[in-house]
Design an enzyme around this catalytic site. Structure first.
Site, PDB file in Angstrom:
ATOM      1  N   ARG A  14       0.841  -1.188   0.000  1.00 20.18           N
ATOM      2  CA  ARG A  14       0.000   0.000   0.000  1.00 20.18           C
ATOM      3  C   ARG A  14       0.876   1.237   0.000  1.00 20.18           C
ATOM      4  NH1 ARG A  14      -3.858   0.094   4.774  1.00 20.18           N
ATOM      5  NH2 ARG A  14      -4.270   2.036   3.771  1.00 20.18           N
ATOM      6  N   GLY A  16       2.645   4.565   1.102  1.00 17.69           N
ATOM      7  CA  GLY A  16       3.117   5.034   2.398  1.00 17.69           C
ATOM      8  C   GLY A  16       3.698   3.950   3.288  1.00 17.69           C
ATOM      9  N   CYS A  17       3.824   2.749   2.766  1.00 21.82           N
ATOM     10  CA  CYS A  17       4.362   1.621   3.536  1.00 21.82           C
ATOM     11  C   CYS A  17       5.883   1.593   3.365  1.00 21.82           C
ATOM     12  CB  CYS A  17       3.737   0.311   3.046  1.00 21.82           C
ATOM     13  SG  CYS A  17       4.574  -1.170   3.624  1.00 21.82           S
ATOM     14  N   CYS A  20       7.222  -1.782   2.236  1.00 21.75           N
ATOM     15  CA  CYS A  20       6.895  -2.030   0.822  1.00 21.75           C
ATOM     16  C   CYS A  20       7.930  -1.340  -0.052  1.00 21.75           C
ATOM     17  CB  CYS A  20       5.498  -1.517   0.493  1.00 21.75           C
ATOM     18  SG  CYS A  20       4.166  -2.301   1.421  1.00 21.75           S
ATOM     19  N   LYS A  24      10.746  -3.058  -2.650  1.00 19.39           N
ATOM     20  CA  LYS A  24      10.920  -2.658  -4.048  1.00 19.39           C
ATOM     21  C   LYS A  24      12.365  -2.236  -4.312  1.00 19.39           C
ATOM     22  CE  LYS A  24       7.130  -0.031  -3.717  1.00 19.39           C
ATOM     23  NZ  LYS A  24       6.088   0.957  -4.058  1.00 19.39           N
ATOM     24  N   TYR A  81       8.914  -8.329   4.312  1.00 19.25           N
ATOM     25  CA  TYR A  81      10.222  -7.794   3.947  1.00 19.25           C
ATOM     26  C   TYR A  81      11.366  -8.610   4.547  1.00 19.25           C
ATOM     27  CZ  TYR A  81      14.250  -4.748   3.703  1.00 19.25           C
ATOM     28  OH  TYR A  81      15.510  -4.259   3.468  1.00 19.25           O
TER      29      TYR A  81
END
Length: 90
Positions: A14, A16-17, A20, A24, A81
């Site tokens: 999502r 603002g994560c 995440c 990436k 993660y």
């Protein structure tokens, strides 16, 4: 596991994560192909559809996830993660 043998990854996340974004960045740094499925962009903010899309490919014991990112290698659920780091290194 050799990085050459890693299939395309999918990151469910999502906006603002932080983790995440870190996932990436890690895959980009390792030159591993990936795609992102975003709660906001791909599911129009519908949390139920987002959870359903993730759960369809997860083992039953992992289907009660509560955090993002949720990372898949092909159809195989990797985890978040930290699990991704264990597989591809830092």
């Amino acid at each position: 596991m050799s990085l050459d043998m890693i299939d395309e990854m999918t990151i469910f996340g999502r906006h603002g994560c932080i983790y995440c974004d870190k996932a990436k960045e890690l895959l980009e740094r390792k030159s591993i192909k990936f795609r992102v499925k975003s709660l906001e962009d791909d599911f129009n903010g519908d949390k139920d559809k987002f959870r359903q899309a993730i759960s369809e490919n997860m083992p039953i014991e992992a289907a009660a996830f509560s955090t993002v990112p949720q990372v898949f290698m092909g159809k195989r659920h990797i985890g978040g993660y930290e699990e991704l780091v264990r597989i591809v290194g830092e």
